[in-house]
Design a protein around this motif. Structure first.
Motif, mmCIF file in Angstrom:
data_model
loop_
_atom_site.group_PDB
_atom_site.id
_atom_site.type_symbol
_atom_site.label_atom_id
_atom_site.label_comp_id
_atom_site.label_asym_id
_atom_site.label_seq_id
_atom_site.Cartn_x
_atom_site.Cartn_y
_atom_site.Cartn_z
ATOM 1 N N CYS A 288 0.845 -1.193 0.000
ATOM 2 C CA CYS A 288 0.000 0.000 0.000
ATOM 3 C C CYS A 288 0.880 1.243 0.000
ATOM 4 O O CYS A 288 2.098 1.144 0.091
ATOM 5 C CB CYS A 288 -0.938 -0.001 1.206
ATOM 6 S SG CYS A 288 -0.079 0.022 2.796
ATOM 7 N N GLN B 54 1.050 6.622 3.082
ATOM 8 C CA GLN B 54 -0.008 7.331 3.803
ATOM 9 C C GLN B 54 -1.062 6.349 4.330
ATOM 10 O O GLN B 54 -1.543 6.477 5.455
ATOM 11 C CB GLN B 54 -0.696 8.370 2.904
ATOM 12 C CG GLN B 54 0.208 9.432 2.367
ATOM 13 C CD GLN B 54 0.744 9.098 0.980
ATOM 14 O OE1 GLN B 54 0.929 7.940 0.625
ATOM 15 N NE2 GLN B 54 1.023 10.118 0.196
ATOM 16 N N THR B 55 -1.390 5.358 3.505
ATOM 17 C CA THR B 55 -2.358 4.339 3.909
ATOM 18 C C THR B 55 -1.811 3.513 5.071
ATOM 19 O O THR B 55 -2.518 3.230 6.039
ATOM 20 C CB THR B 55 -2.685 3.417 2.717
ATOM 21 O OG1 THR B 55 -3.153 4.218 1.641
ATOM 22 C CG2 THR B 55 -3.711 2.367 3.086
ATOM 23 N N THR C 68 -2.077 5.419 8.307
ATOM 24 C CA THR C 68 -3.447 5.381 8.840
ATOM 25 C C THR C 68 -3.746 4.029 9.471
ATOM 26 O O THR C 68 -4.308 3.961 10.572
ATOM 27 C CB THR C 68 -4.461 5.683 7.723
ATOM 28 O OG1 THR C 68 -4.153 6.959 7.160
ATOM 29 C CG2 THR C 68 -5.879 5.680 8.242
ATOM 30 N N ARG C 69 -3.370 2.947 8.790
ATOM 31 C CA ARG C 69 -3.639 1.601 9.318
ATOM 32 C C ARG C 69 -2.902 1.346 10.631
ATOM 33 O O ARG C 69 -3.468 0.769 11.562
ATOM 34 C CB ARG C 69 -3.274 0.543 8.290
ATOM 35 C CG ARG C 69 -4.211 0.537 7.106
ATOM 36 C CD ARG C 69 -3.812 -0.490 6.079
ATOM 37 N NE ARG C 69 -4.733 -0.466 4.958
ATOM 38 C CZ ARG C 69 -4.557 -1.165 3.854
ATOM 39 N NH1 ARG C 69 -3.511 -1.962 3.724
ATOM 40 N NH2 ARG C 69 -5.432 -1.079 2.881
#
Length: 159
Positions: free
Chosen positions: A32, A35-36, A39-40
């Motif tokens: 991914c 940034q993803t 967040t995760r």
């Protein structure tokens, strides 16, 4: 994360917190965008690093020792950063903590044009010359271009 990811969210969290990996380095392995992944990890309860916390202080002791060994061998921050996989500011911060003096990576100032031309004449690539002299490859290229030595090699067409 999906099942095709090379690492799980737990492994990403461990590498991020314990090994000091960056999100940009972890993201391709996690499958991914960085940034993803940020967040995760944050949603999973991982305490994220801030911009105000110098990374050098967060590096594991094994990595810090690896950097120290490289600094003893060649005290040039950019070279040590490249060989150890950290950023130059982290190397400089660790050197400052330890009181290690750093050398200037540019061994000849300004660029020693006859030397660069001679190195090119010996068959060295622009990147090899840059590594040896400490100058950026683009500086070497411009120096060689002024000497008329940047002729591009035509690529063969693939059949």
């Amino acid at each position: 994360m999906d099942d095709t990811s090379p690492i799980t969210l737990d492994e990403a969290a461990r590498l991020y917190t314990e090994e000091g990996w960056t999100l940009r380095r972890l993201a391709p392995r996690a499958g991914c965008a960085h940034q993803t992944l940020h967040t995760r990890l944050r949603n999973a309860g991982v305490t994220m690093r801030t911009l105000n916390a110098p990374r050098a202080k967060r590096l594991p002791e094994a990595k810090r020792e690896q950097i120290r060994q490289e600094l003893r061998r060649q005290p040039i921050a950019t070279w040590v950063a490249r060989s150890t996989g950290v950023c130059a500011p982290s190397v400089r911060a660790l050197a400052a903590e330890d009181g290690t003096a750093l050398a200037d990576g540019r061994l000849w100032s300004p660029v020693d044009r006859p030397l660069v031309v001679a190195m090119r004449g010996d068959g060295m690539t622009i990147h090899e010359i840059a590594r040896r002299t400490g100058w950026h490859w683009n500086t070497i290229w411009r120096t060689l271009d002024r000497a008329g030595l940047t002729r591009r090699i035509a690529r063969r067409a693939t059949a």
